[in-house]
Design a protein around this motif. Structure first.
Motif, PDB file in Angstrom:
ATOM      1  N   GLU A   1      -8.108   0.884   7.950  1.00  0.00           N
ATOM      2  CA  GLU A   1      -8.279   2.335   7.942  1.00  0.00           C
ATOM      3  C   GLU A   1      -7.190   3.023   7.119  1.00  0.00           C
ATOM      4  OE1 GLU A   1      -8.420   3.020  12.103  1.00  0.00           O
ATOM      5  OE2 GLU A   1     -10.524   2.432  12.285  1.00  0.00           O
ATOM      6  N   ALA A   2      -5.972   2.493   7.162  1.00  0.00           N
ATOM      7  CA  ALA A   2      -4.904   3.043   6.312  1.00  0.00           C
ATOM      8  C   ALA A   2      -5.230   2.816   4.842  1.00  0.00           C
ATOM      9  CB  ALA A   2      -3.564   2.400   6.668  1.00  0.00           C
ATOM     10  N   LEU A   3      -5.716   1.628   4.531  1.00  0.00           N
ATOM     11  CA  LEU A   3      -6.146   1.349   3.162  1.00  0.00           C
ATOM     12  C   LEU A   3      -7.293   2.263   2.757  1.00  0.00           C
ATOM     13  CD1 LEU A   3      -6.224  -0.527   0.595  1.00  0.00           C
ATOM     14  CD2 LEU A   3      -7.830  -1.961   1.892  1.00  0.00           C
TER      15      LEU A   3
ATOM     16  N   ALA B   1      -1.199  18.575  -7.894  1.00  0.00           N
ATOM     17  CA  ALA B   1      -0.517  18.769  -6.610  1.00  0.00           C
ATOM     18  C   ALA B   1      -1.376  18.288  -5.446  1.00  0.00           C
ATOM     19  CB  ALA B   1      -0.143  20.235  -6.428  1.00  0.00           C
ATOM     20  N   ALA B   2      -2.691  18.456  -5.578  1.00  0.00           N
ATOM     21  CA  ALA B   2      -3.592  17.989  -4.521  1.00  0.00           C
ATOM     22  C   ALA B   2      -3.495  16.481  -4.347  1.00  0.00           C
ATOM     23  CB  ALA B   2      -5.029  18.394  -4.850  1.00  0.00           C
ATOM     24  N   TRP B   3      -3.501  15.760  -5.453  1.00  0.00           N
ATOM     25  CA  TRP B   3      -3.416  14.297  -5.360  1.00  0.00           C
ATOM     26  C   TRP B   3      -2.019  13.861  -4.934  1.00  0.00           C
ATOM     27  CZ3 TRP B   3      -8.003  13.235  -4.645  1.00  0.00           C
ATOM     28  CH2 TRP B   3      -9.034  13.759  -5.405  1.00  0.00           C
ATOM     29  N   ALA B   4      -0.997  14.597  -5.355  1.00  0.00           N
ATOM     30  CA  ALA B   4       0.358  14.272  -4.914  1.00  0.00           C
ATOM     31  C   ALA B   4       0.450  14.330  -3.393  1.00  0.00           C
ATOM     32  CB  ALA B   4       1.375  15.215  -5.553  1.00  0.00           C
ATOM     33  N   GLU B   5      -0.021  15.424  -2.811  1.00  0.00           N
ATOM     34  CA  GLU B   5       0.067  15.554  -1.357  1.00  0.00           C
ATOM     35  C   GLU B   5      -0.828  14.549  -0.651  1.00  0.00           C
ATOM     36  OE1 GLU B   5       0.333  18.944   2.121  1.00  0.00           O
ATOM     37  OE2 GLU B   5      -0.389  19.532   0.128  1.00  0.00           O
ATOM     38  N   GLY B   6      -2.009  14.312  -1.225  1.00  0.00           N
ATOM     39  CA  GLY B   6      -2.915  13.336  -0.626  1.00  0.00           C
ATOM     40  C   GLY B   6      -2.298  11.954  -0.558  1.00  0.00           C
ATOM     41  N   PHE B   7      -1.669  11.520  -1.641  1.00  0.00           N
ATOM     42  CA  PHE B   7      -1.105  10.168  -1.647  1.00  0.00           C
ATOM     43  C   PHE B   7       0.219  10.093  -0.900  1.00  0.00           C
ATOM     44  CE2 PHE B   7      -4.449   9.414  -4.676  1.00  0.00           C
ATOM     45  CZ  PHE B   7      -4.832   8.117  -4.338  1.00  0.00           C
TER      46      PHE B   7
ATOM     47  N   VAL C   1       2.478   7.840   4.073  1.00  0.00           N
ATOM     48  CA  VAL C   1       2.953   8.032   5.442  1.00  0.00           C
ATOM     49  C   VAL C   1       2.077   7.254   6.418  1.00  0.00           C
ATOM     50  CG1 VAL C   1       3.183   9.729   7.302  1.00  0.00           C
ATOM     51  CG2 VAL C   1       4.030  10.265   5.005  1.00  0.00           C
ATOM     52  N   ARG C   2       0.770   7.351   6.228  1.00  0.00           N
ATOM     53  CA  ARG C   2      -0.135   6.655   7.138  1.00  0.00           C
ATOM     54  C   ARG C   2       0.043   5.144   7.042  1.00  0.00           C
ATOM     55  NH1 ARG C   2      -6.681   7.615   7.919  1.00  0.00           N
ATOM     56  NH2 ARG C   2      -6.877   6.255   9.740  1.00  0.00           N
ATOM     57  N   ALA C   3       0.230   4.623   5.831  1.00  0.00           N
ATOM     58  CA  ALA C   3       0.446   3.185   5.667  1.00  0.00           C
ATOM     59  C   ALA C   3       1.712   2.747   6.391  1.00  0.00           C
ATOM     60  CB  ALA C   3       0.515   2.830   4.189  1.00  0.00           C
ATOM     61  N   ARG C   4       2.783   3.544   6.267  1.00  0.00           N
ATOM     62  CA  ARG C   4       4.037   3.179   6.922  1.00  0.00           C
ATOM     63  C   ARG C   4       3.939   3.296   8.438  1.00  0.00           C
ATOM     64  NH1 ARG C   4       9.224   5.198   3.489  1.00  0.00           N
ATOM     65  NH2 ARG C   4      10.164   4.565   5.465  1.00  0.00           N
TER      66      ARG C   4
ATOM     67  N   LEU D   1       0.834  -1.206   0.000  1.00  0.00           N
ATOM     68  CA  LEU D   1       0.000   0.000   0.000  1.00  0.00           C
ATOM     69  C   LEU D   1       0.864   1.250   0.000  1.00  0.00           C
ATOM     70  CD1 LEU D   1      -2.702   1.512   0.313  1.00  0.00           C
ATOM     71  CD2 LEU D   1      -2.532   1.114   2.782  1.00  0.00           C
ATOM     72  N   ALA D   2       1.857   1.289   0.873  1.00  0.00           N
ATOM     73  CA  ALA D   2       2.731   2.467   0.947  1.00  0.00           C
ATOM     74  C   ALA D   2       3.450   2.690  -0.376  1.00  0.00           C
ATOM     75  CB  ALA D   2       3.739   2.294   2.081  1.00  0.00           C
TER      76      ALA D   2
END
Length: 430
Positions: free
Chosen positions: A243-245, A172-178, A183-186, A130-131
């Motif tokens: 939840e991370a997924l 840029a919005a999707w870049a920051e979102g992903f 980060v959350r996955a890790r 996922l990460a």
């Protein structure tokens, strides 16, 4: 079915009840099987360290576990209805090949900590995937944000035309979102990276099990100390992973919604790669965006899985068979969710904007906010500037390039701060 591990003399097993209890466990355990083998190898090594197995017994077990893994990968061994579950299949195979050494493998462990450790190893693998997928998606979005920073794109609120925006802002919005999703996955991976093996049925055993060894051998970040908490954490850790997924799939759902709208004739802003569309069975003129529609729907699998596991956890402490049903939920959520995310980077690399349609959608009203801010910058109180800018008589067809160039607030079109996002990506890759 092979003889059940827990079967007692003189007690007849009712086939219907056993089928209900086993359910599709043996099929689901195919997902865990290789991880279960890895954990069995580490457990056997620990048993040798405390004198339960001798060196020859350990060598034989390690060899046969390796052969079993190879046979499973090749299809020579099939995990099927001959066995109650994957755990019993491993033990049965080892007994068949090694006799008493195989009968010793379960010393000091329970199927409870067996499934816990296999689940943890599986979740760790899936969260790493996922990460990586979120990071790759962010890389694609960031590259396109750089390349298309000044390409005008209508910005919408309430699905109504609002202001002049840009493809660069959209990317840029999707870049920051992903990046956030990666980060959350890790972070979630680090949290669930705790070894429950050696907790047995939740109360430990009267042996000095080599839990530090199994923790290191399986590459866990730490040992889950309390044997009782190891059981309490089942379901809790799975929910965190889901939840991370779900965080990534929620962004995917909104991104897919944008593309669903932008590819319609009414918008006409985007052309999808042909392989991401399908034809209609009756309408020869149709190319349907089925892939992005199924991407949009993928969040539902994570939401359903989280709810299912949450409902299972209305339990007192200790192990309860209810928890068996948590396996199917996580498999379904990650199977569908990662399947959707795997397709996303190439879709984003290859979609094409239609600049003429995008520019044509920029009507004079979309410059009114710029006008209000310009008047306020020149000293007019903003509420007065707002009232004047609301008058359509003051609107004229503006210059999208000038509008974007003037949008200098941090994170806006003229100051996307892509370097800051790029630095976060570098930190993720470290």
């Amino acid at each position: 079915m092979a003889e059940l591990l827990w079967q007692k003399p003189g007690v007849k097993v009712d086939d219907r009840i056993q089928q209900f209890c086993a359910g599709d466990d043996v099929i689901l355990d195919r997902e865990f099987f290789l991880f279960d083998i890895d954990a069995s190898r580490a457990h056997a090594q620990g048993l040798q360290q405390i004198g339960i197995l001798d060196a020859d017994e350990l060598s034989g077990l390690e060899h046969e576990l390796g052969v079993l893994a190879q046979d499973f990968r090749s299809g020579a061994f099939v995990l099927d209805g001959r066995y109650e579950d994957g755990h019993s299949a491993i033990e049965a195979r080892l007994i068949e090949r090694l006799g008493d050494a195989g009968r010793k493998i379960h010393t000091g462990r329970s199927r409870n900590d067996q499934v816990l450790v296999a689940t943890r190893l599986w979740l760790r693998d899936r969260l790493a995937t996922l990460a990586a997928l979120c990071r790759e998606t962010a890389q694609v979005a960031l590259a396109r944000a750089q390349a298309e920073a000044s390409l005008p794109l209508p910005g919408y609120t309430h699905l109504q035309r609002a202001v002049v925006s840009s493809a660069g802002m959209w990317w840029a919005a999707w870049a920051e979102g992903f990046i956030d999703n990666a980060v959350r996955a890790r972070q979630t991976l680090a949290w669930v990276d705790a070894n429950p093996l050696g907790s047995a049925a939740g109360y430990g055993v009267n042996l000095p099990l080599a839990r530090e060894h199994t923790t290191a051998a399986l590459g866990f970040g730490r040992m889950q100390v309390s044997a009782a908490y190891a059981q309490l954490s089942r379901g809790k850790f799975e929910m965190a992973a889901i939840e991370a997924l779900a965080s990534a799939l929620l962004d995917l759902r909104r991104l897919a919604w944008d593309l669903s709208l932008f590819t319609t004739a009414e918008f006409g802003f985007v052309a999808l790669p042909a392989q991401y569309t399908t034809g209609s069975s009756i309408m020869p003129n149709k190319r349907n965006p089925d892939v992005i529609e199924l991407m949009r729907a993928s969040y539902s699998a994570a939401a359903a899985a989280r709810t299912e596991i949450e409902q299972l956890l209305s339990l007192p402490s200790g192990y309860h068979r209810d928890l068996q049903f948590s396996k199917g939920a996580i498999f379904h959520a990650f199977g569908r969710g990662l399947g959707a995310l795997e397709l996303l980077p190439d879709l984003l690399r290859n979609l094409e904007w239609k600049p003429d349609a995008m520019r044509a959608a920029l009507d004079p009203s979309m410059y009114a906010t710029d006008l209000a801010v310009d008047l306020a910058r020149d000293g007019l109180p903003f509420r007065e500037a707002y009232r004047l800018a609301a008058d359509p008589a003051r609107w004229s067809q503006g210059d999208p390039a000038a509008s974007l160039a003037a949008r200098v607030s941090p994170g806006a079109a003229a100051d996307l701060r892509l370097d800051a996002l790029r630095q976060r990506l570098v930190e993720l890759e470290a």
